[in-house]
Design an enzyme around this catalytic site. Structure first.
Site, PDB file in Angstrom:
ATOM      1  N   HIS A 308       8.009  66.395   8.899  1.00 57.18           N
ATOM      2  CA  HIS A 308       7.139  66.693  10.047  1.00 57.18           C
ATOM      3  C   HIS A 308       6.530  68.084   9.857  1.00 57.18           C
ATOM      4  O   HIS A 308       7.191  68.993   9.353  1.00 57.18           O
ATOM      5  CB  HIS A 308       7.946  66.661  11.355  1.00 57.18           C
ATOM      6  CG  HIS A 308       7.088  66.492  12.563  1.00 57.18           C
ATOM      7  ND1 HIS A 308       6.452  67.550  13.156  1.00 57.18           N
ATOM      8  CD2 HIS A 308       6.728  65.387  13.242  1.00 57.18           C
ATOM      9  CE1 HIS A 308       5.742  67.102  14.186  1.00 57.18           C
ATOM     10  NE2 HIS A 308       5.886  65.789  14.267  1.00 57.18           N
ATOM     11  N   ASP A 366       9.006  58.212  13.883  1.00 56.20           N
ATOM     12  CA  ASP A 366       8.605  56.889  13.371  1.00 56.20           C
ATOM     13  C   ASP A 366       9.701  56.178  12.607  1.00 56.20           C
ATOM     14  O   ASP A 366       9.540  55.020  12.229  1.00 56.20           O
ATOM     15  CB  ASP A 366       7.369  57.057  12.475  1.00 56.20           C
ATOM     16  CG  ASP A 366       6.179  57.503  13.283  1.00 56.20           C
ATOM     17  OD1 ASP A 366       5.621  58.579  12.997  1.00 56.20           O
ATOM     18  OD2 ASP A 366       5.839  56.798  14.253  1.00 56.20           O
TER      19      ASP A 366
HETATM   20  C1  SDX Z   1       3.786  61.694  13.431  1.00 51.70           C
HETATM   21  O1  SDX Z   1       1.957  66.180  14.372  1.00 51.70           O
HETATM   22  C2  SDX Z   1       2.678  65.444  15.116  1.00 51.70           C
HETATM   23  O2  SDX Z   1       3.233  65.888  16.104  1.00 51.70           O
HETATM   24  C3  SDX Z   1       2.749  63.984  14.704  1.00 51.70           C
HETATM   25  C4  SDX Z   1       3.691  63.109  15.498  1.00 51.70           C
HETATM   26  C5  SDX Z   1       3.235  62.941  16.930  1.00 51.70           C
HETATM   27  O3  SDX Z   1       4.084  62.636  17.774  1.00 51.70           O
HETATM   28  O4  SDX Z   1       2.006  63.039  17.173  1.00 51.70           O
HETATM   29  O5  SDX Z   1       4.994  63.655  15.493  1.00 51.70           O
HETATM   30  C6  SDX Z   1       3.755  61.691  14.917  1.00 51.70           C
HETATM   31  O6  SDX Z   1       2.761  61.617  12.823  1.00 51.70           O
HETATM   32  C7  SDX Z   1       5.108  61.888  12.724  1.00 51.70           C
HETATM   33  C8  SDX Z   1       4.962  61.979  11.173  1.00 51.70           C
HETATM   34  C9  SDX Z   1       4.824  60.548  10.636  1.00 51.70           C
HETATM   35  N1  SDX Z   1       4.462  60.557   9.196  1.00 51.70           N
HETATM   36  C10 SDX Z   1       5.331  60.170   8.244  1.00 51.70           C
HETATM   37  O7  SDX Z   1       6.514  59.877   8.447  1.00 51.70           O
HETATM   38  C11 SDX Z   1       4.706  60.077   6.848  1.00 51.70           C
HETATM   39  C12 SDX Z   1       5.644  60.742   5.820  1.00 51.70           C
HETATM   40  N2  SDX Z   1       5.667  62.189   6.101  1.00 51.70           N
HETATM   41  C13 SDX Z   1       4.725  63.017   5.415  1.00 51.70           C
HETATM   42  O8  SDX Z   1       3.557  62.467   4.938  1.00 51.70           O
HETATM   43  C14 SDX Z   1       4.705  64.456   5.872  1.00 51.70           C
HETATM   44  O9  SDX Z   1       5.999  64.852   6.037  1.00 51.70           O
HETATM   45  C15 SDX Z   1       3.905  64.796   7.132  1.00 51.70           C
HETATM   46  C16 SDX Z   1       2.507  64.323   7.044  1.00 51.70           C
HETATM   47  C17 SDX Z   1       4.561  64.217   8.339  1.00 51.70           C
HETATM   48  C18 SDX Z   1       3.921  66.322   7.260  1.00 51.70           C
HETATM   49  O10 SDX Z   1       3.226  66.793   6.176  1.00 51.70           O
HETATM   50  P1  SDX Z   1       2.975  68.390   5.978  1.00 51.70           P
HETATM   51  O11 SDX Z   1       3.504  69.180   7.099  1.00 51.70           O
HETATM   52  O12 SDX Z   1       1.549  68.572   5.613  1.00 51.70           O
HETATM   53  O13 SDX Z   1       3.913  68.688   4.820  1.00 51.70           O
HETATM   54  P2  SDX Z   1       3.500  68.563   3.298  1.00 51.70           P
HETATM   55  O14 SDX Z   1       2.778  67.265   3.070  1.00 51.70           O
HETATM   56  O15 SDX Z   1       2.826  69.818   2.886  1.00 51.70           O
HETATM   57  O16 SDX Z   1       4.931  68.431   2.584  1.00 51.70           O
HETATM   58  C19 SDX Z   1       5.707  69.586   2.332  1.00 51.70           C
HETATM   59  C20 SDX Z   1       6.505  69.219   1.094  1.00 51.70           C
HETATM   60  C21 SDX Z   1       5.631  68.653  -0.024  1.00 51.70           C
HETATM   61  O17 SDX Z   1       6.262  68.982  -1.249  1.00 51.70           O
HETATM   62  P3  SDX Z   1       5.653  70.273  -2.090  1.00 51.70           P
HETATM   63  O18 SDX Z   1       4.155  69.986  -2.298  1.00 51.70           O
HETATM   64  O19 SDX Z   1       5.880  71.484  -1.215  1.00 51.70           O
HETATM   65  O20 SDX Z   1       6.428  70.299  -3.379  1.00 51.70           O
HETATM   66  O21 SDX Z   1       7.446  68.168   1.414  1.00 51.70           O
HETATM   67  C22 SDX Z   1       7.117  67.002   0.664  1.00 51.70           C
HETATM   68  C23 SDX Z   1       5.718  67.168   0.145  1.00 51.70           C
HETATM   69  O22 SDX Z   1       5.551  66.473  -1.102  1.00 51.70           O
HETATM   70  N3  SDX Z   1       7.201  65.896   1.608  1.00 51.70           N
HETATM   71  C24 SDX Z   1       7.793  64.728   1.355  1.00 51.70           C
HETATM   72  C25 SDX Z   1       7.661  63.999   2.549  1.00 51.70           C
HETATM   73  N4  SDX Z   1       6.996  64.718   3.447  1.00 51.70           N
HETATM   74  C26 SDX Z   1       6.710  65.891   2.882  1.00 51.70           C
HETATM   75  N5  SDX Z   1       8.421  64.241   0.257  1.00 51.70           N
HETATM   76  C27 SDX Z   1       8.915  62.994   0.361  1.00 51.70           C
HETATM   77  N6  SDX Z   1       8.835  62.218   1.474  1.00 51.70           N
HETATM   78  C28 SDX Z   1       8.213  62.687   2.584  1.00 51.70           C
HETATM   79  N7  SDX Z   1       8.142  61.932   3.652  1.00 51.70           N
END
Ligand code: SDX
Length: 431
Positions: A308, A366
């Site tokens: 998140h 989720d």
């Molecule tokens: C919702 O914003 C809100 O409040 C949203 C929400 C709401 O109520 O409105 O809470 C609802 O959207 C919840 C999130 C649902 N999405 C997912 O579950 C999809 C999987 N999660 C990711 O795509 C990700 O974690 C996000 C999109 C939720 C957050 O992404 P960020 O904050 O932009 O973080 P990032 O992509 O920069 O990741 C940071 C690091 C990265 O590694 P590095 O580049 O630093 O090496 O963490 C890794 C990412 O590769 N990473 C993951 C991961 N999520 C982040 N690695 C593996 N699995 C994951 N799920």
């Protein structure tokens, strides 16, 4: 926003600029850069808005470090345990918990707006039966602006109020109709003698051929899922609604924009993607393979339902949903649901893995919602529509807050331009 006397000094090429610092009632201070470009001729740069406050708000507060979510100051676990969705809607819209009389009046107003204009049913028939329900809902919500002209003038507080009640009241009807259309069953009209969640379940699962009794346990679980998804500060879809509304577009068009944004798998589409991932994993012995894929930078696979932008130790909604998953599946006699077993072992494995600990990745809202919704009989394609239904009150509340702010300006970000500089057109013979 309390005007603190604090400020920060920015020095660029020997020139200094004082930037005011404003202190919130909770959370980080903000650096006010509204005059920066006029004074220093520079933009700030923050793609993805990781360090940017887009507005001031009094509706929802999230402390990502503590895993705290407050709606008008009330913690989400207390609201999920002691309140119900329409009361939370009142709280989000008007800023205080209602008296019994206020709640009764609000619930009556919502109940009496649940039907949609009969001619709107024709919109559904323009879609293929295999259309994703989110595609249908995006279209039909936008089309509301073609039917409810008496509540599209955003400068009229009364019309804004009517549009708000209409959106909250009609979303379950539209979402249920989208579901019925995709499974080839007749639409079921709302009933005024049912509560909000029971009405939705009946519109989804009743058929004209027999009576349908709502299971009160499922109705309570449904209502709790609505509450847990109601609002969440300035997330992507809420920011979309705010930006669309800042141009003065009508509320129905702006909510349709929010629905479209929520559909993405990185946002509200994650609940569908998460369940599809759990199904792909299939059994606990394949979990290590998927954990390794999620860590592999060369593999685009991510653990859906994990991570998140704001929460960095626990999503309090996931905690409540995990308890609900156990209760609902046990009460439905499916506590041995293989997907729930995979989910629990996946969560435990990920939480003990150094990569996920270091990246602060853990289940979000989720992760468990899809397991409950599937147990309740919904197909995965209905997970995000239910999220959109729940979030409508959040979008509307944030819209009301912004539109009624006399200082509101149209949102118009700038850019870091990296393209070609000025050059002359060349005729095709010269290329
Ligand atoms: C919702 O914003 C809100 O409040 C949203 C929400 C709401 O109520 O409105 O809470 C609802 O959207 C919840 C999130 C649902 N999405 C997912 O579950 C999809 C999987 N999660 C990711 O795509 C990700 O974690 C996000 C999109 C939720 C957050 O992404 P960020 O904050 O932009 O973080 P990032 O992509 O920069 O990741 C940071 C690091 C990265 O590694 P590095 O580049 O630093 O090496 O963490 C890794 C990412 O590769 N990473 C993951 C991961 N999520 C982040 N690695 C593996 N699995 C994951 N799920």
């Amino acid at each position: 926003m309390t005007d603190s006397k604090k400020s920060a000094t920015l020095t660029i090429d020997g020139a200094s600029y004082d930037l005011p610092i404003h202190s919130p009632t909770a959370g980080p201070d903000v650096l006010d850069i509204r005059k920066l470009y006029a004074q220093a001729g520079v933009f700030t740069y923050d793609p993805g808005f990781t360090s940017t406050a887009s507005c001031d708000s009094t509706i929802t507060f999230i402390d990502g470090g503590k895993g705290e979510l407050l709606h008008r100051g009330y913690p989400i676990d207390q609201l999920a345990g002691k309140s119900h969705y329409l009361e939370v809607c009142y709280l989000l819209l008007y800023g205080a918990l209602p008296t019994a009389a206020q709640l009764e009046d609000f619930e009556n107003r919502v109940t009496n707006h649940t039907m949609i204009h009969e001619q709107m049913a024709n919109f559904f028939r323009g879609f293929r039966r295999d259309a994703h329900p989110m595609a249908i809902i995006t279209g039909v919500v936008g089309a509301m602006s073609a039917f409810y002209h008496d509540s599209t003038d955003i400068n009229d507080p009364w019309q804004r109020e009517v549009a708000s009640i209409r959106m909250i009241a009609k979303m379950p009807t539209i979402v249920a109709m989208a579901y019925k259309y995709t499974i080839g069953q007749p639409f079921v009209y709302p009933r005024n003698d049912l509560d909000y969640a029971s009405n939705f379940l009946r519109m989804c699962f009743a058929v004209p051929a027999e009576d349908y009794e709502v299971n009160p346990i499922l109705a309570r679980a449904m209502d709790r899922i609505f509450t847990l998804h109601a609002d969440h500060e300035q997330n992507a879809s809420t920011s979309t609604v705010r930006l669309a509304s800042s141009s003065g577009a009508n509320p129905f068009a702006c909510i349709a924009a929010g629905v479209a944004c929520l559909w993405g798998p990185a946002h509200g589409g994650a609940n569908q993607a998460c369940l599809e991932m759990l199904r792909e994993i299939g059994s606990v012995d394949r979990i290590p393979e998927f954990i390794e894929r999620a860590k592999d930078k060369n593999d685009p696979f991510r653990l859906m339902g994990f991570g998140h932008r704001v929460y960095k130790n626990v999503d309090p909604r996931a905690t409540v949903l995990k308890q609900s998953a156990d209760e609902v599946l046990e009460l439905l006699g499916v506590e041995n649901n293989p997907l729930l077993q995979v989910a629990k072992v996946l969560e435990e494995t990920a939480l003990n893995d150094p990569y996920f600990k270091e990246k602060k990745l853990f289940p979000n809202v989720d992760f468990y919602s899809g397991i409950i919704l599937e147990a309740m009989g919904f197909p995965t394609s209905m997970f995000t529509p239910i999220f959109a239904l729940s979030r409508t009150v959040g979008w509307i509340s944030q819209w009301q807050e912004m539109i009624s702010d006399p200082t509101m300006k149209i949102g118009r970000p700038r850019q870091l331009y990296q393209g070609e500089t000025l050059r002359d057109y060349t005729d095709i013979e010269e290329r």
